[in-house]
Design a protein around this motif. Structure first.
Motif, short mmCIF file in Angstrom:
data_model
loop_
_atom_site.label_atom_id
_atom_site.label_comp_id
_atom_site.label_asym_id
_atom_site.label_seq_id
_atom_site.Cartn_x
_atom_site.Cartn_y
_atom_site.Cartn_z
N ASN A 39 0.81 -1.23 0.00
CA ASN A 39 0.00 0.00 0.00
C ASN A 39 0.84 1.27 0.00
OD1 ASN A 39 -2.86 -0.86 0.09
ND2 ASN A 39 -2.13 -1.97 1.88
N THR A 40 1.89 1.29 0.84
CA THR A 40 2.68 2.51 0.94
C THR A 40 3.51 2.74 -0.32
OG1 THR A 40 4.39 1.30 2.13
CG2 THR A 40 2.82 2.55 3.46
N ASN A 41 4.04 1.67 -0.90
CA ASN A 41 4.85 1.86 -2.11
C ASN A 41 4.00 2.36 -3.28
OD1 ASN A 41 7.27 1.19 -0.94
ND2 ASN A 41 7.13 -0.98 -1.45
N ALA A 42 2.76 1.83 -3.37
CA ALA A 42 1.86 2.29 -4.44
C ALA A 42 1.56 3.77 -4.25
CB ALA A 42 0.58 1.48 -4.41
N SER A 43 1.31 4.17 -2.99
CA SER A 43 1.01 5.57 -2.70
C SER A 43 2.23 6.45 -2.99
CB SER A 43 0.59 5.70 -1.23
OG SER A 43 0.61 7.04 -0.83
N TYR A 44 3.40 5.98 -2.57
CA TYR A 44 4.63 6.75 -2.79
C TYR A 44 4.86 6.99 -4.28
CZ TYR A 44 9.61 7.83 -3.07
OH TYR A 44 10.82 8.42 -3.36
N SER B 39 -0.36 -2.91 10.83
CA SER B 39 -0.20 -2.63 9.41
C SER B 39 -1.14 -1.51 8.96
CB SER B 39 -0.44 -3.90 8.61
OG SER B 39 -0.40 -3.62 7.25
N ASN B 40 -2.43 -1.65 9.34
CA ASN B 40 -3.41 -0.65 8.92
C ASN B 40 -3.09 0.75 9.46
OD1 ASN B 40 -4.76 -2.59 7.53
ND2 ASN B 40 -6.31 -2.95 9.11
N GLU B 41 -2.66 0.78 10.72
CA GLU B 41 -2.33 2.08 11.34
C GLU B 41 -1.16 2.75 10.62
OE1 GLU B 41 -1.51 1.75 15.52
OE2 GLU B 41 -3.63 1.46 15.99
N GLN B 42 -0.14 1.93 10.37
CA GLN B 42 1.06 2.51 9.74
C GLN B 42 0.78 2.91 8.28
OE1 GLN B 42 4.90 0.48 10.72
NE2 GLN B 42 3.67 -0.58 12.22
N VAL B 43 -0.07 2.11 7.59
CA VAL B 43 -0.44 2.48 6.22
C VAL B 43 -1.20 3.80 6.24
CG1 VAL B 43 -1.94 1.88 4.27
CG2 VAL B 43 -0.43 0.16 5.24
N LYS B 44 -2.17 3.89 7.16
CA LYS B 44 -3.00 5.11 7.25
C LYS B 44 -2.13 6.34 7.56
CE LYS B 44 -6.99 7.16 9.57
NZ LYS B 44 -6.32 8.45 9.77
N ASN B 45 -1.23 6.18 8.55
CA ASN B 45 -0.35 7.30 8.91
C ASN B 45 0.47 7.76 7.72
OD1 ASN B 45 -1.28 7.23 11.49
ND2 ASN B 45 0.46 6.08 12.32
N ILE B 177 7.89 14.41 -0.93
CA ILE B 177 7.18 13.16 -0.64
C ILE B 177 8.21 12.20 -0.05
CG2 ILE B 177 5.95 11.19 -1.66
CD1 ILE B 177 4.19 13.38 -2.33
N GLU B 178 7.99 11.82 1.20
CA GLU B 178 8.95 10.93 1.87
C GLU B 178 8.71 9.47 1.46
OE1 GLU B 178 11.39 11.91 3.76
OE2 GLU B 178 10.83 13.98 4.22
N LYS B 179 9.81 8.72 1.40
CA LYS B 179 9.68 7.28 1.15
C LYS B 179 9.06 6.62 2.39
CE LYS B 179 13.28 6.25 -2.13
NZ LYS B 179 14.59 5.66 -2.39
N PRO B 180 8.35 5.49 2.21
CA PRO B 180 7.77 4.84 3.39
C PRO B 180 8.88 4.36 4.33
CG PRO B 180 6.96 3.85 1.34
CD PRO B 180 8.04 4.79 0.96
#
Lengths: 162, 186
Positions: A39-44, B39-45, B177-180
């Motif tokens: 999810n995060t990589n797609a958003s990034y 996972s959901n919390e960190q994705v949302k953040n 835009i920061e990397k995850p």
């Protein structure tokens, strides 16, 4: 003897169950990590693309606006305008319409300005025509009024090169 | 080892084994829930933080667009303090024109209407006035993040306008835009 075998088997089972504890935790952590990364990589990727595209758009847009605003303060004729265009966009040249007494500069199809001049001048020695007396700079395209500006260009013709 | 002791050990081991299996079953649900929640919390953040950059960028482009329009309008018109005030008020009040100008800039690089509307839904248009300084002889307007345009007046007439910040404007200097970050199982 039987009891001894049962004891050994149970001991193995106990260690097996303990091993399962760690494997189970690691399995869920891996699943959660995979979900997070997907999810995060797609958003990034998506948001970075939008962010970079907008910054690229600003680069061209600000140069076009700068020509329009500097022209209002310094440009007297189409030669001045050509110099100003070259300052911000060395590779792009505007086109002149002697009939409409305009000079159109198009950095790209979304970044267009049209300068309106008062009169046509002709160099008696060379016979080259140019426009003088800047009246206004039309920035309709930059404001998003693309259709209106495009229509106003209909019927224009190329003037002679400065 | 005699048979009696061995029996006791086997019974103890069975009890331990059963207890371990019960604990394992209990932890299974806990781990699953923790993993999902974490996972959901960190994705949302991350998505919230990431989307906020696009929201800030949209708002900065709104200020940037208004500032260019103002500079052009003032230089094209009467070049007076009164004309500045009238133009500024008109530009800020015309929200349709503001959206159109931002949308045009986004469309110029192929960002489609759905993406634009998605950002606009969260960002809206800047509510606060872009006028940062309002003195008789000196006025300053915001032209985006860390960007200011300066207008100087003498006896109500425009003396000069400094929009060099607009010409040099680069949003990448103030927004990123920061990397995850690495996932943390917690």
């Amino acid at each position: 003897m039987n009891l001894k075998n049962i004891f050994i088997a149970l001991t193995v089972l106990v260690f097996g169950v303990i091993a399962l504890f760690f494997m189970q935790k690691s399995g869920y952590a891996d699943q959660a990590k995979a979900n997070y990364e997907k999810n995060t990589n797609a958003s990034y990727k998506g948001n970075s693309m939008v962010f970079d595209l907008v910054n690229t758009a600003i680069e061209t847009n600000k140069g076009t606006w700068a020509i329009a605003c500097e022209a209002l303060q310094t440009v007297k004729n189409t030669q001045d305008m050509a110099k100003l265009e070259a300052k911000f966009f060395p590779a792009t040249k505007g086109s002149m319409s002697i009939t409409n007494k305009t000079r159109r500069f198009e950095a790209n199809s979304s970044n267009v300005i049209v300068s309106n001049f008062a009169k046509v001048e002709e160099n008696k020695t060379t016979g080259v025509k140019s426009l003088a007396g800047l009246l206004s700079v039309d920035v309709s395209v930059l404001l998003g009024n693309v259709v209106a500006a495009a229509e106003s260009e209909e019927g224009s013709e190329e003037g002679e090169e400065e | 080892m005699d048979k009696k002791k061995m029996k006791i050990l086997v019974v103890v081991e069975v009890v331990v084994l059963v207890a371990l299996i019960v604990v394992l079953m209990m932890l299974k649900g806990g781990y699953e829930e923790t993993a999902k929640r974490s996972s959901n919390e960190q994705v949302k953040n991350y998505l919230d933080k990431n989307t906020q950059v696009l929201v800030d960028q949209w708002r900065a482009v709104d200020q940037y667009s208004m500032a260019w329009k103002l500079v052009h309008t003032v230089l094209s018109g009467a070049k007076t303090e009164a004309a500045f005030n009238t133009s500024l008020a008109a530009i800020q009040a015309d929200k349709d024109a503001r959206f159109k100008q931002i949308s045009h800039l986004y469309s110029s690089v192929g960002i489609n209407a759905d993406v634009q509307n998605g950002i606009f839904k969260k960002a809206g248009l800047v509510e606060e006035s872009i006028l940062l300084k309002n003195e008789k002889t000196s006025k300053e307007v915001a032209c985006g993040q860390n960007c200011v345009v300066k207008f100087n007046f003498v006896k109500g007439k425009l003396k000069n306008v400094d929009y060099s910040a607009l010409i040099q404007y680069n949003l990448a200097n103030s927004l990123k835009i920061e990397k995850p970050a690495e996932f943390r199982f917690e």
